[in-house]
Design a protein around this motif. Structure first.
Motif, mmCIF file in Angstrom:
data_model
loop_
_atom_site.group_PDB
_atom_site.id
_atom_site.type_symbol
_atom_site.label_atom_id
_atom_site.label_comp_id
_atom_site.label_asym_id
_atom_site.label_seq_id
_atom_site.Cartn_x
_atom_site.Cartn_y
_atom_site.Cartn_z
ATOM 1 N N ARG A 195 36.735 45.625 48.513
ATOM 2 C CA ARG A 195 36.754 46.494 47.327
ATOM 3 C C ARG A 195 37.746 45.963 46.311
ATOM 4 N NH1 ARG A 195 34.418 50.537 45.569
ATOM 5 N NH2 ARG A 195 33.383 51.022 47.508
ATOM 6 N N VAL A 250 39.028 46.398 41.871
ATOM 7 C CA VAL A 250 38.952 46.942 40.520
ATOM 8 C C VAL A 250 39.404 45.814 39.604
ATOM 9 C CG1 VAL A 250 39.839 48.658 38.906
ATOM 10 C CG2 VAL A 250 39.445 49.285 41.292
ATOM 11 N N CYS A 251 38.614 45.525 38.564
ATOM 12 C CA CYS A 251 38.991 44.452 37.647
ATOM 13 C C CYS A 251 38.545 44.802 36.237
ATOM 14 C CB CYS A 251 38.393 43.122 38.096
ATOM 15 S SG CYS A 251 36.600 43.099 38.124
ATOM 16 N N ARG A 266 35.835 47.890 32.676
ATOM 17 C CA ARG A 266 36.537 47.953 33.965
ATOM 18 C C ARG A 266 35.476 48.186 35.027
ATOM 19 N NH1 ARG A 266 40.037 51.916 33.060
ATOM 20 N NH2 ARG A 266 41.635 50.431 32.457
ATOM 21 N N ASN A 283 34.539 48.659 39.271
ATOM 22 C CA ASN A 283 35.057 49.104 40.564
ATOM 23 C C ASN A 283 33.916 48.971 41.560
ATOM 24 O OD1 ASN A 283 35.946 50.503 42.809
ATOM 25 N ND2 ASN A 283 36.846 52.168 41.631
ATOM 26 N N PRO A 312 28.130 48.203 40.654
ATOM 27 C CA PRO A 312 29.497 48.725 40.580
ATOM 28 C C PRO A 312 29.583 49.955 39.680
ATOM 29 C CG PRO A 312 29.272 46.936 39.044
ATOM 30 C CD PRO A 312 27.967 47.018 39.813
ATOM 31 N N ARG A 313 30.636 50.715 39.873
ATOM 32 C CA ARG A 313 30.985 51.739 38.889
ATOM 33 C C ARG A 313 31.613 50.990 37.730
ATOM 34 N NH1 ARG A 313 32.974 57.146 41.774
ATOM 35 N NH2 ARG A 313 31.497 57.076 43.492
ATOM 36 N N TYR A 314 31.394 51.462 36.509
ATOM 37 C CA TYR A 314 31.966 50.758 35.364
ATOM 38 C C TYR A 314 32.389 51.746 34.288
ATOM 39 C CZ TYR A 314 27.562 51.455 32.841
ATOM 40 O OH TYR A 314 26.487 52.016 32.226
#
Length: 104
Positions: free
Chosen positions: A9, A11-12, A76, A78, A93-95
């Protein structure tokens, strides 16, 4: 992108460099390439070697497009990172859209 784990996992934050649209005859998915905010020629931080990649492929399965996702947008992400063809990738991904370029 330089600090992403090989798997797991993450986050970026980054900028969309390009998007890929699939032809109607193919399985539906929407793909984007996300890059660091670093400019070409920027040196890596002292004491750290840069990974051989600075891009992340993001793939939304079952989608022909994702609203708001276009070249130049900062977002972003996640999600789970995996390796696809030797490059890091995130599937579905979540964004969160952080900013977008204004078109004149």
């Amino acid at each position: 992108m330089r600090d992403l784990p090989a798997r797991g996992r993450a986050v970026c934050t980054g900028f969309i460099e390009s998007v890929t649209h699939q032809p109607p005859s193919e399985q539906p998915f929407f793909s984007a390439v996300v890059v660091d905010a670093l400019r070409p020629g920027t040196q890596p931080a002292a004491g750290g070697a840069r990974k051989p990649y600075d891009r992340l492929r993001v793939i939304w399965l079952g989608r022909l497009r994702v609203p708001g996702i276009e070249a130049g947008v900062q977002l972003r992400l996640n999600g789970m990172v995996t390796q696809v063809d030797g490059l890091p990738a995130m599937f579905n991904p979540r964004y969160e859209i952080l900013s977008r370029q204004e078109h004149l």
